[in-house]
Enzyme design. Structure first.
Site, PDB file in Angstrom:
ATOM      1  N   LYS A  22       0.831  -1.207   0.000  1.00 50.03           N
ATOM      2  CA  LYS A  22       0.000   0.000   0.000  1.00 50.03           C
ATOM      3  C   LYS A  22       0.863   1.254   0.000  1.00 50.03           C
ATOM      4  CE  LYS A  22      -1.858   1.563   4.085  1.00 50.03           C
ATOM      5  NZ  LYS A  22      -1.588   2.989   4.311  1.00 50.03           N
ATOM      6  N   ASN A  23       1.819   1.308   0.938  1.00 51.71           N
ATOM      7  CA  ASN A  23       2.570   2.555   1.100  1.00 51.71           C
ATOM      8  C   ASN A  23       3.504   2.835  -0.074  1.00 51.71           C
ATOM      9  OD1 ASN A  23       1.219   2.942   3.440  1.00 51.71           O
ATOM     10  ND2 ASN A  23       2.938   2.495   4.814  1.00 51.71           N
ATOM     11  N   ARG A  92      -4.587  10.381   3.867  1.00 50.88           N
ATOM     12  CA  ARG A  92      -3.466  11.230   4.209  1.00 50.88           C
ATOM     13  C   ARG A  92      -2.511  11.423   3.033  1.00 50.88           C
ATOM     14  NH1 ARG A  92      -0.634  13.455   8.258  1.00 50.88           N
ATOM     15  NH2 ARG A  92       1.605  13.379   7.954  1.00 50.88           N
ATOM     16  N   CYS A 116      -5.115   7.785   8.946  1.00 51.46           N
ATOM     17  CA  CYS A 116      -5.318   6.932  10.110  1.00 51.46           C
ATOM     18  C   CYS A 116      -5.303   7.756  11.387  1.00 51.46           C
ATOM     19  CB  CYS A 116      -4.225   5.874  10.141  1.00 51.46           C
ATOM     20  SG  CYS A 116      -4.846   4.273  10.596  1.00 51.46           S
ATOM     21  N   ARG A 121       0.053  13.718  13.763  1.00 48.13           N
ATOM     22  CA  ARG A 121       0.493  13.668  12.373  1.00 48.13           C
ATOM     23  C   ARG A 121       0.624  15.061  11.743  1.00 48.13           C
ATOM     24  NH1 ARG A 121      -1.493   8.076   9.689  1.00 48.13           N
ATOM     25  NH2 ARG A 121       0.637   8.065   8.990  1.00 48.13           N
ATOM     26  N   PRO A 122       1.532  15.876  12.276  1.00 47.47           N
ATOM     27  CA  PRO A 122       1.738  17.207  11.697  1.00 47.47           C
ATOM     28  C   PRO A 122       2.416  17.113  10.326  1.00 47.47           C
ATOM     29  CG  PRO A 122       3.376  16.761  13.392  1.00 47.47           C
ATOM     30  CD  PRO A 122       2.447  15.583  13.368  1.00 47.47           C
ATOM     31  N   ILE A 123       2.439  18.239   9.586  1.00 43.73           N
ATOM     32  CA  ILE A 123       3.120  18.225   8.280  1.00 43.73           C
ATOM     33  C   ILE A 123       4.185  19.325   8.208  1.00 43.73           C
ATOM     34  CG2 ILE A 123       1.325  17.074   6.937  1.00 43.73           C
ATOM     35  CD1 ILE A 123       0.353  19.818   6.021  1.00 43.73           C
ATOM     36  N   ASP A 124       4.694  19.720   9.389  1.00 45.68           N
ATOM     37  CA  ASP A 124       5.676  20.805   9.411  1.00 45.68           C
ATOM     38  C   ASP A 124       6.956  20.462   8.644  1.00 45.68           C
ATOM     39  OD1 ASP A 124       5.811  18.935  11.624  1.00 45.68           O
ATOM     40  OD2 ASP A 124       7.512  20.089  12.367  1.00 45.68           O
ATOM     41  N   ASP A 305       3.916   0.008  12.133  1.00 46.25           N
ATOM     42  CA  ASP A 305       2.725  -0.568  11.493  1.00 46.25           C
ATOM     43  C   ASP A 305       2.505  -2.041  11.859  1.00 46.25           C
ATOM     44  OD1 ASP A 305       2.226   1.850  10.356  1.00 46.25           O
ATOM     45  OD2 ASP A 305       2.753   1.300   8.315  1.00 46.25           O
ATOM     46  N   ARG A 397      -8.824  -0.389   4.430  1.00 44.79           N
ATOM     47  CA  ARG A 397      -7.870   0.597   3.877  1.00 44.79           C
ATOM     48  C   ARG A 397      -6.567  -0.077   3.438  1.00 44.79           C
ATOM     49  NH1 ARG A 397      -5.957   4.329   7.821  1.00 44.79           N
ATOM     50  NH2 ARG A 397      -4.610   4.724   6.068  1.00 44.79           N
TER      51      ARG A 397
HETATM   52  C1  UD1 Z   1       4.090   6.623   6.733  1.00 42.60           C
HETATM   53  C2  UD1 Z   1       3.231   5.424   6.423  1.00 42.60           C
HETATM   54  C3  UD1 Z   1       2.653   4.833   7.711  1.00 42.60           C
HETATM   55  C4  UD1 Z   1       3.756   4.530   8.710  1.00 42.60           C
HETATM   56  C5  UD1 Z   1       4.665   5.738   8.901  1.00 42.60           C
HETATM   57  C6  UD1 Z   1       5.886   5.433   9.760  1.00 42.60           C
HETATM   58  C7  UD1 Z   1       2.343   5.909   4.224  1.00 42.60           C
HETATM   59  C8  UD1 Z   1       1.133   6.227   3.405  1.00 42.60           C
HETATM   60  N1  UD1 Z   1       2.146   5.829   5.544  1.00 42.60           N
HETATM   61  O1  UD1 Z   1       3.249   7.607   7.331  1.00 42.60           O
HETATM   62  O2  UD1 Z   1       1.960   3.641   7.381  1.00 42.60           O
HETATM   63  O3  UD1 Z   1       3.179   4.205   9.953  1.00 42.60           O
HETATM   64  O4  UD1 Z   1       5.142   6.223   7.627  1.00 42.60           O
HETATM   65  O5  UD1 Z   1       6.622   4.398   9.220  1.00 42.60           O
HETATM   66  O6  UD1 Z   1       3.423   5.684   3.700  1.00 42.60           O
HETATM   67  N2  UD1 Z   1       6.167  14.022  11.677  1.00 42.60           N
HETATM   68  C9  UD1 Z   1       6.288  15.337  12.061  1.00 42.60           C
HETATM   69  N3  UD1 Z   1       6.143  16.311  11.095  1.00 42.60           N
HETATM   70  C10 UD1 Z   1       5.919  16.015   9.785  1.00 42.60           C
HETATM   71  C11 UD1 Z   1       5.814  14.654   9.400  1.00 42.60           C
HETATM   72  C12 UD1 Z   1       5.939  13.677  10.371  1.00 42.60           C
HETATM   73  O7  UD1 Z   1       6.501  15.652  13.232  1.00 42.60           O
HETATM   74  O8  UD1 Z   1       5.833  16.932   8.965  1.00 42.60           O
HETATM   75  C13 UD1 Z   1       6.284  12.951  12.687  1.00 42.60           C
HETATM   76  C14 UD1 Z   1       4.985  12.166  12.844  1.00 42.60           C
HETATM   77  O9  UD1 Z   1       4.095  12.806  13.731  1.00 42.60           O
HETATM   78  C15 UD1 Z   1       5.494  10.862  13.379  1.00 42.60           C
HETATM   79  C16 UD1 Z   1       6.842  10.686  12.682  1.00 42.60           C
HETATM   80  O10 UD1 Z   1       7.214  11.971  12.226  1.00 42.60           O
HETATM   81  O11 UD1 Z   1       5.725  10.960  14.758  1.00 42.60           O
HETATM   82  C17 UD1 Z   1       6.840   9.728  11.519  1.00 42.60           C
HETATM   83  O12 UD1 Z   1       5.829  10.106  10.603  1.00 42.60           O
HETATM   84  P1  UD1 Z   1       5.984   9.870   9.041  1.00 42.60           P
HETATM   85  O13 UD1 Z   1       7.208   9.064   8.774  1.00 42.60           O
HETATM   86  O14 UD1 Z   1       5.839  11.189   8.347  1.00 42.60           O
HETATM   87  O15 UD1 Z   1       4.720   8.996   8.729  1.00 42.60           O
HETATM   88  P2  UD1 Z   1       3.763   9.109   7.480  1.00 42.60           P
HETATM   89  O16 UD1 Z   1       4.550   9.482   6.276  1.00 42.60           O
HETATM   90  O17 UD1 Z   1       2.573   9.914   7.839  1.00 42.60           O
END
Ligand code: UD1
Length: 416
Positions: A22-23, A92, A116, A121-124, A305, A397
């Site tokens: 999926k990912n 997402r 999920c 799950r911030p996007i900073d 996961d 999903r």
């Molecule tokens: C992806 C996977 C998800 C998996 C995760 C960690 C997909 C579609 N999803 O999610 O299945 O559980 O990787 O292996 O590929 N963070 C920040 N700021 C940001 C982005 C992330 O602080 O801008 C933090 C998150 O809150 C979390 C950590 O970084 O604590 C890891 O998140 P991230 O690797 O970004 O996970 P996803 O890409 O959302």
């Protein structure tokens, strides 16, 4: 609402083939708009996250088809780069399209993402990285408006190796003149898969596997016919199921290296594991002594996961186990439901303290997120009596045909 009804206690035995991840598929679908030519993706799982991603791409004007695991995307008809609220909330990964949309259209607007329900799950990191590339970003109350007209290559170091941010930033950089370096990037196999497909399309990307992505801008990318990497999380889920059910199963189409963090733990737990080519066979005598500690981390550490599924397994083991979740703040929701089945789990902050009880009892439980939902199905497979798992749209999903697959292995599970 669909639910699973499981009569526990059957041993699992047989062979199954694991489909594409999926990912990976989600990232590769984002990358499909980086070319005007057709992109063919093989071995895609038929799951709702992929269906939603195809709707998003369709909404942007792409022509997509999905037939027997093969997706074809023709983005020559792409006519916009705006993802509105309802769509973005569903999945997402809509945020992962941002980098590709900026590369393709220069301007993009995207509502804040859903996905999920496992934490903040911030996007900073996505936003900071894009700004380092010279993308102008206006954050309004419910959307990000981005302009990459003056984007340029850059050096950056991620504060956390975020999977989504790494994917986004690579896709945002493929056409930027000069060399972009993303230090401390995520190195999950799914991102290496993205790198491999981009290279097959003519991009110059390297170093993801070492945690330092180097992207040299090229003029354009061409179409590709690409097979998605096998899903290590789905494979891991079925291995844990067999370990719990005293089973003997063989999974085809797996990559040994990608499963090592899990198989090391399963081997410690009296499972016998052998590999041949792209196959793994697990033989289990049942769950025995629990490991004292399991901590999740970034690849190659234990994947978050698979944490919920492992938690379910520990509830029936012997002795105590501490499970530490280091990535997401709210990923122990399955613990409340497992407790309804008789599990002894205390959650304190990022740790779950599990005291193995040997046997669970069937009851009605609710899936609260994708992997937590899968964990409840595993618990149902070994519980005494009948378990009903509600709200299985979360499980849909990420798992194609979970009930038929488990039935083919001997489980008594129905979807109603
Ligand atoms: C992806 C996977 C998800 C998996 C995760 C960690 C997909 C579609 N999803 O999610 O299945 O559980 O990787 O292996 O590929 N963070 C920040 N700021 C940001 C982005 C992330 O602080 O801008 C933090 C998150 O809150 C979390 C950590 O970084 O604590 C890891 O998140 P991230 O690797 O970004 O996970 P996803 O890409 O959302």
């Amino acid at each position: 609402m669909a639910r699973y009804v499981i009569n526990g206690g059957n041993r699992l035995e047989g062979n199954i083939r694991i489909k594409g991840a999926k990912n990976s598929a989600l990232a590769l679908l984002s990358a499909s708009i980086l070319t005007q030519e057709s992109v063919v993706l093989r071995d895609c799982p038929d799951i709702s996250d992929i269906g939603n991603m195809l709707s998003i791409l369709g909404g942007l004007g792409c022509k997509c088809s999905f037939d027997c695991g093969t997706i074809t995307v023709d983005s020559s008809t792409l006519d916009g780069a705006e993802i509105e609220n309802n769509t973005a909330k569903k999945i997402r990964s809509s945020v992962f399209l941002l980098g590709a949309m900026l590369s393709r259209c220069k301007k993009a607007k995207i509502a804040y993402p859903g996905g999920c329900n496992i934490g903040l799950r911030p996007i900073d990191i996505h936003i900071d990285g894009l700004r380092k590339l010279g993308v102008e970003i206006v954050e309004t109350q419910d959307a990000l408006e981005c302009d990459a007209t003056h984007a340029h290559s850059a050096y950056m170091r991620l504060k956390i190796p975020s999977v989504g941010a790494t994917e986004n930033l690579i896709m945002a950089s493929v056409f930027l003149h000069g060399k972009t370096v993303i230090d401390n990037c995520a190195r999950e196999p799914e991102i290496v898969d993205l790198q491999n497909m981009l290279v097959a399309m003519g991009a110059k990307v390297s170093g993801v596997e070492d945690g330092r992505a180097v992207i040299e801008g090229v003029e354009s990318l061409h179409g590709v016919d690409y097979t998605v990497l096998p899903d290590r999380i789905v494979a891991g889920t079925y291995l844990i199921a067999a370990a719990m059910c005293q089973g003997e199963i063989t999974l085809e189409n797996v990559r040994r290296r990608h499963l090592e963090a899990l198989t090391a733990k399963l081997a410690d737990n009296t499972c016998n594991i052998t590999y041949k080519d792209d196959r793994i066979t697990l033989y289990s005598n049942g769950v025995s002594t629990n490991p004292p500690l399991l901590s999740t981390g970034y690849y190659p550490d234990f994947p978050t996961d698979l944490q919920s599924q492992f938690l379910a397994m520990m509830t029936i083991g012997k002795g105590k186990c501490v499970i530490e979740e280091n990535l997401f703040e709210d990923r122990f929701k399955a613990a409340n439901e497992l407790r309804l089945m008789g599990a002894d789990i205390v959650v304190r902050g990022k740790r779950a303290f599990v005291n193995g009880v040997g046997r669970l009892n069937g009851t009605t439980v609710k899936a609260c997120d994708l992997r937590g939902g899968a964990a409840l199905v595993l618990a149902g497979l070994v519980a005494r009596g009948t378990t009903i798992v509600e709200d299985i749209y979360h499980i849909d999903r990420g798992y194609e045909d979970m009930a038929p697959i488990l039935r083919s292995l001997g489980a008594d599970i129905k979807r109603i």
